[in-house]
Design an enzyme around this catalytic site. Structure first.
Site, short mmCIF file in Angstrom:
data_model
loop_
_atom_site.label_atom_id
_atom_site.label_comp_id
_atom_site.label_asym_id
_atom_site.label_seq_id
_atom_site.Cartn_x
_atom_site.Cartn_y
_atom_site.Cartn_z
N HIS A 45 37.50 22.88 12.14
CA HIS A 45 36.91 23.47 13.35
C HIS A 45 35.40 23.45 13.26
O HIS A 45 34.80 24.24 12.52
CB HIS A 45 37.42 24.90 13.54
CG HIS A 45 37.01 25.49 14.85
ND1 HIS A 45 37.24 24.88 16.06
CD2 HIS A 45 36.38 26.66 15.15
CE1 HIS A 45 36.77 25.63 17.04
NE2 HIS A 45 36.24 26.71 16.51
N SER B 78 32.74 25.13 19.63
CA SER B 78 33.79 26.12 19.88
C SER B 78 33.53 26.84 21.21
O SER B 78 33.46 26.20 22.25
CB SER B 78 33.89 27.09 18.70
OG SER B 78 35.08 27.86 18.79
N ASP C 154 41.25 20.01 13.44
CA ASP C 154 40.89 21.33 13.96
C ASP C 154 42.12 22.24 14.03
O ASP C 154 43.07 21.94 14.74
CB ASP C 154 40.26 21.20 15.35
CG ASP C 154 39.54 22.45 15.81
OD1 ASP C 154 39.96 23.57 15.42
OD2 ASP C 154 38.56 22.33 16.56
#
Length: 519
Positions: free
Chosen positions: A435, A184, A397
């Site tokens: 994610h 991320s 995601d």
């Protein structure tokens, strides 16, 4: 810079001759650095400054410090060093450094991932990037341009340098190799390191990188004009299951296996209009404004001339959109709000609904691209250093479009050439993963400290760096709540896809092969 590097080189040279005790590391004199604590920690649990207690740690040397490269900087960092010689059956230092990154707007140190690294024998380091806050909070950046630079690139780079120096002082020798593993915002940090500081790390594992930071958050302004500005277009989280079911009914079997996972969602041309309510509003259908909202979420953000700002989400993961997309009611993304209010405009009253899309995109890029974006595809210096980069992204995601990572990978290949890229950069797309982890598919493959059913991503990256053996397929597992393996599936180097052989259990990776996508 030269005045800093020479003393560090001398310090490392001196350390090689005289290994230090843990406590003596507190007396190290490093540029712009205060060592606040250095102590030998006995085996057992550890209570970090925030987060849950960490159980079952081996004995290690814990060093904490603060970096102040500017008068407005206060970068907290920690370095954890395994014992030089551990008791029989316990991991000793494996002569490697494996550092951790951050998520969101950072503000904390990833202690859980550091603990996982430590248990495997790695020395490890992490930083809060210069502020203490929740991941969605950017109020610390209000009128603090130097803190934004610390968050953007400076804190991690300096932490890496100090960790190497502290490590060399403690062990009397430098690390054999240095690695970085994050996802991320941490994926953005990873690419920032490869691009700006190519000699910091030998191997980098970068997941779901938010590397086009300004594009990612600016696109939200355009999307909000459709999804949030008109309350009748809000999609209740109660409808997400119906959307996901409709997508899977339309596309799940396209890859030859009806298993609840889309092997490559780009081949799924689901039309949200097929869910249009025929009579009244029900949880199993969408109103016309909701159809427009869903279409916009898939399409992503565009400027007034139709040029893309950032790609949209892929179909197939809608059941898990609540936390990131729909929430408990209509509301703007807190990441977008905090970015524009406290970084771009220094205006706590800024609202996306009153903002012009083009002006927001332009201003965000002009002010924040330099300190925050990691979009440079020229990895030639990193590759020349011997660096290896392993990218991954979950197709499901709900936070960052996987298309962004594919685009960056393709830009790298075009820039450095297919041969250099093949020798140093790999991309793995993960069907059914959300994610960084989670989702309906197998999503544990040794990334960010997670378990793996075999040689995981960080293991294969290390082997690639140190022996030249490039990764092929990586086995991912879906785990039950008590960490038992429920199913496994191979992850294939892009653009290959995992294909079922037609024999044996579809929950066993040995019954799949990696093959080129169908033409």
């Amino acid at each position: 810079m030269r005045s800093i590097l020479i003393p560090l080189a001398l310090l490392i040279s001196s350390a090689a001759a005289h290994a230090a005790t843990c406590a003596s590391l507190a007396a190290l004199s490093l540029p712009d650095t205060t060592i606040t604590h250095a102590e030998a920690v006995p085996p057992g649990p550890l209570k970090p400054p925030y987060g849950d207690p960490i159980a079952s740690l081996p004995a290690f040397c814990r060093v904490t410090g603060i970096l102040r490269p500017t008068p407005d900087s206060e970068i907290r960092f920690e370095v954890w060093l395994p014992e030089k010689e551990a008791p029989k059956g316990k991991p000793a230092w494996n002569h490697r450094l494996l550092d951790v990154g951050n998520g969101g707007f950072a503000g904390t140190i990833a202690y859980g991932q550091m603990a996982s690294n430590l248990r495997k024998g790695y020395a490890t380091a992490g930083t809060d990037t210069g502020h203490q806050a929740e991941a969605e909070d950017a109020s610390w950046a209000y009128h603090h341009p130097e803190k934004i630079k610390d968050f953007g690139y400076r804190a991690l780079h300096l932490t890496t340098q100090r960790a190497k120096t502290i490590l060399a002082a403690y062990y009397g020798e430098p690390q054999k190799k240095a690695y970085f593993d994050a996802c991320s915002d941490g994926g953005r940090e990873a690419l920032m390191e490869a691009q700006r500081f190519p000699e910091d790390y030998d191997g980098i594992l970068a997941g779901a990188p938010a590397n086009n930071w300004t594009g990612l958050l600016s696109a939200g302004v355009d999307v909000s004009h459709t999804v949030i500005a008109h309350p009748e277009g809000y999609i209740s989280s109660f409808k997400l299951r119906a959307i996901n079911t409709a997508v899977l009914n339309a596309c799940d079997a396209q890859d030859g296996l009806k298993d609840g996972l889309l092997n490559d969602p780009r081949t799924c041309h689901f039309d949200p209009a097929t869910l249009l309510c025929k009579s009244g509003d029900e949880l199993t259908c969408l109103t016309a404004p909701q159809v427009a909202s869903l279409s916009k979420i898939y399409a992503g953000g565009h400027d007034s001339t139709g040029n893309p700002i950032f790609p949209g989400l892929m179909p197939g993961g809608e059941a898990d959109w609540r936390d990131w997309i729909t929430g408990g009611g209509p509301s703007e993304s807190r990441y977008m709000l905090n970015f524009f209010r406290y970084m771009v405009y220094d205006d706590p009253a800024w609202s996306p609904l009153a903002a012009a899309v083009d002006a927001s995109v332009r201003t965000a890029h002009e002010k924040m691209a330099e300190p925050l974006n990691a979009t440079n595809p020229d990895l030639a210096p990193f590759i020349a250093h011997g660096g290896k980069l392993l990218l991954y992204h979950g197709w499901n995601d709900p936070a960052i479009s996987p298309l962004n990572t594919i685009a960056y990978y393709q830009q790298v290949v075009a820039k450095v050439g297919p041969a250099q890229a093949e020798a140093a950069v790999k991309l793995y797309m993960v069907p059914g993963m959300g994610h960084c982890a989670g989702g309906p598919g197998p999503s544990g493959f040794g990334q960010i400290g997670l378990p793996s059913p075999g040689a995981g991503a960080i293991d294969q990256l290390q082997d690639w760096v140190e022996t030249g053996k490039a990764p092929t397929s990586i086995i991912a597992a879906k785990y039950t709540a008590d960490r038992k393996i429920q199913m496994t599936r191979p992850l294939c180097p892009y653009p290959q896809l995992a294909q079922y052989t037609g024999k044996g259990s579809t929950e066993d990776s040995t019954n799949f092969t990696c093959a080129a996508p169908p033409q």
